[in-house]
Design a protein around this motif. Sequence first.
Motif, PDB file in Angstrom:
ATOM      1  N   TYR A 127       0.824  -1.200   0.000  1.00  0.00           N
ATOM      2  CA  TYR A 127       0.000   0.000   0.000  1.00  0.00           C
ATOM      3  C   TYR A 127       0.865   1.259   0.000  1.00  0.00           C
ATOM      4  CZ  TYR A 127      -4.286  -2.614   0.827  1.00  0.00           C
ATOM      5  OH  TYR A 127      -5.341  -3.463   0.698  1.00  0.00           O
ATOM      6  N   THR A 128       0.500   2.187  -0.871  1.00  0.00           N
ATOM      7  CA  THR A 128       1.167   3.477  -0.900  1.00  0.00           C
ATOM      8  C   THR A 128       0.131   4.545  -1.249  1.00  0.00           C
ATOM      9  OG1 THR A 128       3.036   4.716  -1.815  1.00  0.00           O
ATOM     10  CG2 THR A 128       1.775   3.387  -3.350  1.00  0.00           C
ATOM     11  N   SER A 129       0.437   5.788  -0.937  1.00  0.00           N
ATOM     12  CA  SER A 129      -0.542   6.850  -1.183  1.00  0.00           C
ATOM     13  C   SER A 129       0.178   8.146  -1.574  1.00  0.00           C
ATOM     14  CB  SER A 129      -1.410   7.108   0.056  1.00  0.00           C
ATOM     15  OG  SER A 129      -0.617   7.573   1.135  1.00  0.00           O
ATOM     16  N   THR A 130      -0.561   9.021  -2.178  1.00  0.00           N
ATOM     17  CA  THR A 130      -0.064  10.352  -2.520  1.00  0.00           C
ATOM     18  C   THR A 130      -1.148  11.358  -2.160  1.00  0.00           C
ATOM     19  OG1 THR A 130       0.799  11.761  -4.307  1.00  0.00           O
ATOM     20  CG2 THR A 130      -0.937  10.222  -4.903  1.00  0.00           C
ATOM     21  N   SER A 131      -0.746  12.558  -1.807  1.00  0.00           N
ATOM     22  CA  SER A 131      -1.715  13.565  -1.408  1.00  0.00           C
ATOM     23  C   SER A 131      -1.225  14.949  -1.817  1.00  0.00           C
ATOM     24  CB  SER A 131      -1.972  13.518   0.110  1.00  0.00           C
ATOM     25  OG  SER A 131      -0.771  13.800   0.821  1.00  0.00           O
ATOM     26  N   ASN A 132      -2.163  15.884  -1.854  1.00  0.00           N
ATOM     27  CA  ASN A 132      -1.822  17.264  -2.211  1.00  0.00           C
ATOM     28  C   ASN A 132      -2.966  18.159  -1.764  1.00  0.00           C
ATOM     29  OD1 ASN A 132      -0.453  19.445  -3.231  1.00  0.00           O
ATOM     30  ND2 ASN A 132      -0.172  18.582  -5.284  1.00  0.00           N
ATOM     31  N   SER A 133      -2.711  19.457  -1.755  1.00  0.00           N
ATOM     32  CA  SER A 133      -3.745  20.434  -1.405  1.00  0.00           C
ATOM     33  C   SER A 133      -3.438  21.739  -2.114  1.00  0.00           C
ATOM     34  CB  SER A 133      -3.819  20.645   0.112  1.00  0.00           C
ATOM     35  OG  SER A 133      -2.585  21.117   0.616  1.00  0.00           O
ATOM     36  N   VAL A 134      -4.468  22.555  -2.313  1.00  0.00           N
ATOM     37  CA  VAL A 134      -4.295  23.810  -3.023  1.00  0.00           C
ATOM     38  C   VAL A 134      -5.438  24.753  -2.664  1.00  0.00           C
ATOM     39  CG1 VAL A 134      -5.583  22.990  -5.061  1.00  0.00           C
ATOM     40  CG2 VAL A 134      -3.931  24.847  -5.309  1.00  0.00           C
ATOM     41  N   ALA A 135      -5.142  26.041  -2.611  1.00  0.00           N
ATOM     42  CA  ALA A 135      -6.167  27.077  -2.433  1.00  0.00           C
ATOM     43  C   ALA A 135      -6.455  27.702  -3.795  1.00  0.00           C
ATOM     44  CB  ALA A 135      -5.705  28.135  -1.437  1.00  0.00           C
ATOM     45  N   LEU A 136      -7.736  27.792  -4.168  1.00  0.00           N
ATOM     46  CA  LEU A 136      -8.122  28.294  -5.477  1.00  0.00           C
ATOM     47  C   LEU A 136      -9.157  29.407  -5.337  1.00  0.00           C
ATOM     48  CD1 LEU A 136      -8.614  25.004  -7.543  1.00  0.00           C
ATOM     49  CD2 LEU A 136      -6.695  26.594  -7.657  1.00  0.00           C
ATOM     50  N   GLN A 137      -8.961  30.460  -6.115  1.00  0.00           N
ATOM     51  CA  GLN A 137      -9.993  31.490  -6.222  1.00  0.00           C
ATOM     52  C   GLN A 137     -10.958  31.067  -7.324  1.00  0.00           C
ATOM     53  OE1 GLN A 137      -8.731  35.623  -6.472  1.00  0.00           O
ATOM     54  NE2 GLN A 137     -10.488  36.123  -7.778  1.00  0.00           N
ATOM     55  N   LEU A 138     -12.228  30.938  -6.980  1.00  0.00           N
ATOM     56  CA  LEU A 138     -13.239  30.471  -7.918  1.00  0.00           C
ATOM     57  C   LEU A 138     -14.326  31.521  -8.114  1.00  0.00           C
ATOM     58  CD1 LEU A 138     -13.772  26.781  -6.693  1.00  0.00           C
ATOM     59  CD2 LEU A 138     -12.165  27.624  -8.421  1.00  0.00           C
ATOM     60  N   GLU A 139     -14.822  31.577  -9.346  1.00  0.00           N
ATOM     61  CA  GLU A 139     -16.006  32.373  -9.645  1.00  0.00           C
ATOM     62  C   GLU A 139     -17.241  31.481  -9.526  1.00  0.00           C
ATOM     63  OE1 GLU A 139     -15.745  35.600 -10.166  1.00  0.00           O
ATOM     64  OE2 GLU A 139     -13.549  35.496 -10.084  1.00  0.00           O
ATOM     65  N   VAL A 140     -18.394  32.112  -9.453  1.00  0.00           N
ATOM     66  CA  VAL A 140     -19.634  31.340  -9.372  1.00  0.00           C
ATOM     67  C   VAL A 140     -19.741  30.409 -10.590  1.00  0.00           C
ATOM     68  CG1 VAL A 140     -22.157  31.452  -9.355  1.00  0.00           C
ATOM     69  CG2 VAL A 140     -20.828  33.138  -8.093  1.00  0.00           C
ATOM     70  N   GLY A 141     -19.965  29.122 -10.332  1.00  0.00           N
ATOM     71  CA  GLY A 141     -20.109  28.157 -11.415  1.00  0.00           C
ATOM     72  C   GLY A 141     -18.827  27.453 -11.808  1.00  0.00           C
ATOM     73  N   ASP A 142     -17.668  27.895 -11.290  1.00  0.00           N
ATOM     74  CA  ASP A 142     -16.427  27.178 -11.584  1.00  0.00           C
ATOM     75  C   ASP A 142     -16.501  25.762 -11.010  1.00  0.00           C
ATOM     76  OD1 ASP A 142     -15.287  29.217 -12.970  1.00  0.00           O
ATOM     77  OD2 ASP A 142     -13.946  29.888 -11.377  1.00  0.00           O
ATOM     78  N   ARG A 143     -15.900  24.802 -11.735  1.00  0.00           N
ATOM     79  CA  ARG A 143     -15.992  23.389 -11.370  1.00  0.00           C
ATOM     80  C   ARG A 143     -14.599  22.845 -11.047  1.00  0.00           C
ATOM     81  NH1 ARG A 143     -20.521  20.801 -13.888  1.00  0.00           N
ATOM     82  NH2 ARG A 143     -19.207  19.130 -14.688  1.00  0.00           N
ATOM     83  N   VAL A 144     -14.521  22.047 -10.001  1.00  0.00           N
ATOM     84  CA  VAL A 144     -13.257  21.424  -9.585  1.00  0.00           C
ATOM     85  C   VAL A 144     -13.484  19.910  -9.528  1.00  0.00           C
ATOM     86  CG1 VAL A 144     -11.508  21.240  -7.780  1.00  0.00           C
ATOM     87  CG2 VAL A 144     -12.552  23.465  -8.298  1.00  0.00           C
ATOM     88  N   ARG A 145     -12.530  19.160 -10.115  1.00  0.00           N
ATOM     89  CA  ARG A 145     -12.663  17.702 -10.151  1.00  0.00           C
ATOM     90  C   ARG A 145     -11.282  17.065 -10.148  1.00  0.00           C
ATOM     91  NH1 ARG A 145     -11.757  16.075 -15.576  1.00  0.00           N
ATOM     92  NH2 ARG A 145     -11.688  17.861 -17.017  1.00  0.00           N
ATOM     93  N   LEU A 146     -11.232  15.776  -9.883  1.00  0.00           N
ATOM     94  CA  LEU A 146     -10.007  14.991  -9.953  1.00  0.00           C
ATOM     95  C   LEU A 146     -10.120  14.030 -11.130  1.00  0.00           C
ATOM     96  CD1 LEU A 146      -9.386  14.154  -6.194  1.00  0.00           C
ATOM     97  CD2 LEU A 146      -8.257  15.893  -7.573  1.00  0.00           C
ATOM     98  N   SER A 147      -9.002  13.803 -11.823  1.00  0.00           N
ATOM     99  CA  SER A 147      -9.019  12.986 -13.034  1.00  0.00           C
ATOM    100  C   SER A 147      -7.868  11.994 -13.006  1.00  0.00           C
ATOM    101  CB  SER A 147      -8.912  13.899 -14.260  1.00  0.00           C
ATOM    102  OG  SER A 147      -8.944  13.153 -15.452  1.00  0.00           O
ATOM    103  N   LEU A 148      -8.153  10.754 -13.416  1.00  0.00           N
ATOM    104  CA  LEU A 148      -7.155   9.681 -13.446  1.00  0.00           C
ATOM    105  C   LEU A 148      -6.574   9.583 -14.856  1.00  0.00           C
ATOM    106  CD1 LEU A 148      -5.913   7.300 -11.794  1.00  0.00           C
ATOM    107  CD2 LEU A 148      -7.698   5.860 -12.795  1.00  0.00           C
ATOM    108  N   PRO A 149      -5.247   9.735 -15.030  1.00  0.00           N
ATOM    109  CA  PRO A 149      -4.654   9.621 -16.363  1.00  0.00           C
ATOM    110  C   PRO A 149      -4.821   8.212 -16.941  1.00  0.00           C
ATOM    111  CG  PRO A 149      -3.139  10.676 -14.828  1.00  0.00           C
ATOM    112  CD  PRO A 149      -4.263  10.108 -14.005  1.00  0.00           C
ATOM    113  N   ALA A 150      -4.752   8.120 -18.248  1.00  0.00           N
ATOM    114  CA  ALA A 150      -4.828   6.815 -18.915  1.00  0.00           C
ATOM    115  C   ALA A 150      -3.695   5.912 -18.425  1.00  0.00           C
ATOM    116  CB  ALA A 150      -4.742   6.995 -20.430  1.00  0.00           C
TER     117      ALA A 150
END
Length: 237
Positions: free
Chosen positions: A192-215
């Motif tokens: 078992y291994t893991s990776t993690s990260n964090s970030v602060a983002l300025q968003l406008e109304v309706g902006d979308r944030v998601r995570l994506s798995l590369p091919a």
Amino acid sequence: MESRLAEQHSNTTELLRRLSVSEKHLENLETETSALELRLDASEKCLEDVKTENTAELEAVTLRLDITEEQVDKLRTNSTAVSVRLNETNQRLQEVTNTDSGELKVAFSAGLTDSGSIGPFDKETTLIFSKTITDVGQAYNQSAGVFTAPIRGLYFFSFTAADYLKGYMGLYLYRNNQPITFNLDLNDHGGYTSTSNSVALQLEVGDRVRLSLPATYRLYDDSRNFSIFSGFLIFPL
């Protein structure tokens, strides 16, 4: 002598005939002149009537034009007043929105899956974190795996992703269609291994944030929640 008298009498008769013809012609001319004068009087009367009607119509059109111009001026004045009121209403609405936004609370955490391995896929795929742990403000869409900003503000996002087989693991964090971060780790020991990260983002109304798995990459999760996606509103802007 009698011959001369007869001739003179004949001449006189001819002159009388011609005089009679001339008088008749004169009478005809006088009759025609009278008719022409009548027609002229009628034409002058008709012309006068037309002038009167045109003058009345012109005065009516002028009056209607003056009324229309006055109404247009009133409409312009009313429009200006409405615009001022609309601007004031928008300003008050913005003030109310800003006030309400300060009280809005937004936070979520979601686990990836209970079914084990996710991937590898032939193409990059949005990760569906289907296990909603917390969703204050209802900004996270569990079925799509997407967070949508309800207000303009500064948001904080974090994630942890795990796997247990040898190979590469990693994922992208997107704001709309823009990749913001990319985490990559090589699991070379097969545990078992893991990776993690964090970030602060300025968003406008309706902006979308998601995570994506590369091919060709993979992740793992089960009921112990090895892989987590979280976010919350720090403060509105």
